[in-house]
Design an enzyme around this catalytic site. Structure first.
Site, short mmCIF file in Angstrom:
data_model
loop_
_atom_site.label_atom_id
_atom_site.label_comp_id
_atom_site.label_asym_id
_atom_site.label_seq_id
_atom_site.Cartn_x
_atom_site.Cartn_y
_atom_site.Cartn_z
N ARG A 16 31.18 39.41 39.46
CA ARG A 16 30.75 38.08 38.99
C ARG A 16 31.49 37.01 39.80
O ARG A 16 32.28 37.34 40.69
CB ARG A 16 31.04 37.94 37.50
CG ARG A 16 32.52 37.87 37.19
CD ARG A 16 32.82 37.75 35.71
NE ARG A 16 34.19 37.30 35.52
CZ ARG A 16 34.78 37.13 34.34
NH1 ARG A 16 34.12 37.39 33.24
NH2 ARG A 16 36.03 36.71 34.26
N ASP A 37 34.75 46.50 41.36
CA ASP A 37 35.28 45.77 40.21
C ASP A 37 35.61 46.78 39.11
O ASP A 37 35.35 47.98 39.27
CB ASP A 37 34.24 44.74 39.69
CG ASP A 37 34.86 43.52 39.01
OD1 ASP A 37 35.49 43.71 37.96
OD2 ASP A 37 34.73 42.41 39.53
N ASP A 60 39.69 49.83 40.40
CA ASP A 60 40.79 49.03 39.89
C ASP A 60 41.76 48.79 41.05
O ASP A 60 42.35 49.75 41.57
CB ASP A 60 41.49 49.77 38.74
CG ASP A 60 42.56 48.92 38.08
OD1 ASP A 60 43.13 48.03 38.74
OD2 ASP A 60 42.84 49.16 36.88
N VAL A 61 41.93 47.53 41.45
CA VAL A 61 42.70 47.24 42.67
C VAL A 61 44.19 47.56 42.53
O VAL A 61 44.91 47.56 43.53
CB VAL A 61 42.53 45.77 43.13
CG1 VAL A 61 41.10 45.48 43.54
CG2 VAL A 61 43.01 44.79 42.06
N TYR A 152 50.93 33.63 37.89
CA TYR A 152 49.78 33.41 38.78
C TYR A 152 50.26 32.74 40.07
O TYR A 152 49.89 33.16 41.17
CB TYR A 152 48.75 32.54 38.06
CG TYR A 152 47.45 32.35 38.80
CD1 TYR A 152 46.49 33.34 38.81
CD2 TYR A 152 47.19 31.17 39.49
CE1 TYR A 152 45.28 33.17 39.49
CE2 TYR A 152 45.99 30.99 40.16
CZ TYR A 152 45.04 31.98 40.15
OH TYR A 152 43.86 31.81 40.83
#
Ligand code: NAD
Length: 245
Positions: A16, A37, A60-61, A152
């Site tokens: 997305r 993803d 899953d990265v 982040y």
């Protein structure tokens, strides 16, 4: 002639938002696209919307074995990987004084370790294929302090730093590595991050008086993925309506 004719592009977080839009644009410009993803239903649907040029793979990265498996499948299917967009990421707001270590680490693992693994595993395949282009999605939070989002911010500064280190190391192998630094972009991330109700305020703060769209970032990613940016590496590209000016 498409701007990515003949190229094979792997886009993480492609179910997305910006990743899905990059998949759509890259395919329209002639690339064969692999979206990955953890949102499998949305990812399958995004690939179906693009059509024959795209497939979706669960990925899953955070997981090195999954990176190895995905890259092997791409090479088995297409023979090569020319472009990687390290796009997968999460954003959560939480004040520094209240941030549990586990939540800090969750953001670091996806946004930072995920990019490291992508650089490592995909660059090996690119080396074997004679070169490539890697686009790392950082943020304006990787250019200045982000209040209420220290994890982040840390992860996105790391992405900016890894981009430069990797560009130096991989340049002689014909692999270019650049980072994109979006300001607020109108995707589900604003909702998940609890800042969707601040859209108007964020738009008013930008000299161009709007927040970005996924398509804005996709067009910049297309330039960095294509041979049009052949002499750009280790560089940071801000796309924020002028907010950092
Ligand atoms: P999004 O939430 O719509 O898309 C992020 C995608 O990453 C999702 O599909 C999600 O499922 C996926 N993802 C999350 N964890 C994953 C994991 N462990 N493995 C694989 N995929 C995973 O948001 P977006 O705006 O499209 O974000 C794309 C990138 O842009 C992110 O790296 C984000 O940090 C960055 N960015 C976004 C904004 C913004 O305002 N939206 C601003 C600056 C930078």
């Amino acid at each position: 002639m498409g701007r990515l004719d003949g190229k094979v592009a792997l886009i993480t977080g492609g179910a997305r938002g910006q990743g899905a839009e990059e998949g759509r644009l890259f395919a329209a410009e002639g690339a064969r696209v692999v979206l990955t993803d953890v949102r499998d239903e949305e990812g399958e649907a995004a690939a179906r919307r693009i059509g024959e040029a795209a497939i979706y793979l669960h990925h899953d990265v955070r997981d090195e074995d999954e990176w190895e498996g995905v890259v092997q499948r791409v090479v088995d299917r297409h023979g090569r990987v020319d472009v990687l967009v390290n796009n997968a990421g999460i954003y959560r707001r939480r004040d520094l004084l209240d941030l549990p270590l586990a939540e800090y680490m969750q953001i670091i693992e996806i946004n930072q370790v995920g990019v490291f693994l992508g650089l490592k595993v995909v660059a090996r395949a690119m080396r074997d294929g004679g070169g490539g282009a890697i686009v790392n999605i950082s943020s304006t939070a990787g250019m200045r302090g982000a209040a209420g989002a220290i994890a982040y911010g840390a992860s996105k500064w790391a992405v900016r730093g890894m981009t430069k280190a990797a560009a130096r190391e991989l340049g002689p192998l014909g692999i270019r590595v650049n980072s994109i630094h979006p300001g607020p972009i109108d995707t589900e991330m604003l909702v998940d991050g609890g800042i969707a109700d601040r859209r108007a305020e964020l738009a008013a703060a930008a000299p161009l008086r709007r927040i970005g769209e996924a398509a804005d970032v996709a067009r910049l990613a297309l330039f960095l993925a294509s041979d049009e940016s052949a002499h750009c590496t280790g560089a940071e590209f801000v796309i924020d309506g002028g907010s950092l000016a």
